[in-house]
Design a protein around this motif. Structure first.
Motif, PDB file in Angstrom:
ATOM      1  N   LYS A  55      -8.073   1.457  -1.035  1.00 42.66           N
ATOM      2  CA  LYS A  55      -6.301   1.866  -0.730  1.00 42.66           C
ATOM      3  C   LYS A  55      -5.955   0.116  -1.327  1.00 42.66           C
ATOM      4  CE  LYS A  55      -2.108   2.286   1.933  1.00 42.66           C
ATOM      5  NZ  LYS A  55      -2.135   2.370   3.581  1.00 42.66           N
ATOM      6  N   GLN A  59      -3.770  -1.878  -3.795  1.00 44.04           N
ATOM      7  CA  GLN A  59      -3.040  -3.136  -2.778  1.00 44.04           C
ATOM      8  C   GLN A  59      -2.613  -4.030  -4.026  1.00 44.04           C
ATOM      9  OE1 GLN A  59      -3.805  -2.273   0.680  1.00 44.04           O
ATOM     10  NE2 GLN A  59      -2.162  -1.279   1.633  1.00 44.04           N
ATOM     11  N   ARG A  60      -3.994  -4.695  -4.455  1.00 45.98           N
ATOM     12  CA  ARG A  60      -4.608  -5.870  -4.533  1.00 45.98           C
ATOM     13  C   ARG A  60      -4.243  -6.015  -6.238  1.00 45.98           C
ATOM     14  NH1 ARG A  60      -5.099  -5.916  -0.341  1.00 45.98           N
ATOM     15  NH2 ARG A  60      -5.632  -7.724   1.260  1.00 45.98           N
ATOM     16  N   ASP A  62      -1.919  -3.703  -7.729  1.00 41.20           N
ATOM     17  CA  ASP A  62      -0.191  -3.701  -7.514  1.00 41.20           C
ATOM     18  C   ASP A  62       0.056  -5.365  -7.738  1.00 41.20           C
ATOM     19  OD1 ASP A  62      -0.573  -1.303  -7.812  1.00 41.20           O
ATOM     20  OD2 ASP A  62       0.300  -0.468  -6.104  1.00 41.20           O
ATOM     21  N   SER A  63      -0.855  -6.006  -6.778  1.00 41.00           N
ATOM     22  CA  SER A  63       0.108  -7.024  -6.490  1.00 41.00           C
ATOM     23  C   SER A  63      -0.556  -9.111  -7.068  1.00 41.00           C
ATOM     24  CB  SER A  63      -0.800  -7.939  -4.739  1.00 41.00           C
ATOM     25  OG  SER A  63      -0.327  -7.410  -3.844  1.00 41.00           O
TER      26      SER A  63
END
Length: 147
Positions: A55, A59-60, A62-63
């Motif tokens: 996860k 998230q990273r 996506d960032s």
């Protein structure tokens, strides 16, 4: 050695070695693990820790996409560096041929033959491939195989 113990040992080694970047990322990982343990009132096993790590990588990624799109390459690079540290604790990813072989074995096991059986096939594959393959890629290959 459990994954949580390995993270703790690596955190101590980073403190002693002065590796501030790895130390910061490992502390973030430990905080995310502890947060989930407190929220759910459970002790996480290695599979659950892998889910937390996956996860965090997602998230990273996506960032990175958002930062790169906004022209903030400096921030995108920081996220890429964090991904590199987190991925040290993830198992080696399977290649496409290995994923296809697992899909074919699961199709034989479940008797899946058409698009209506995608859910049944993914239900068998998810526990087998979690942490070892990108489940989005697995889903794409399953749809291609059954479609």
């Amino acid at each position: 050695m459990t994954l949580k113990q390995q993270l703790t040992d690596d955190m101590k080694a980073a403190m002693k070695g002065g590796d501030k970047h790895s130390l910061g990322v490992i502390r973030l990982v430990n905080a995310a693990i502890k947060q989930r343990e407190v929220d759910e009132r459970i002790e996480l096993d290695d599979a659950a820790v892998l889910a937390v790590l996956e996860k965090m990588v997602k998230q990273r990624k996506d960032s990175v996409t958002q930062y790169a799109g906004a022209g903030r390459e400096d921030l995108a690079q920081i996220e890429r560096d964090e991904i590199t540290v987190i991925e040290r604790y993830l198992p080696e990813k399977l290649g496409e041929a290995e994923i296809v072989a697992a899909i074919e074995a699961a199709k034989a096991q479940t008797g899946a033959s058409g698009p209506a059986d995608i859910g049944k096939l993914m239900g068998v594959l998810k526990p087998q491939l979690a942490g070892k393959a990108d489940m989005g890629e697995v889903s794409r290959l399953v749809k291609q195989s059954l479609g």
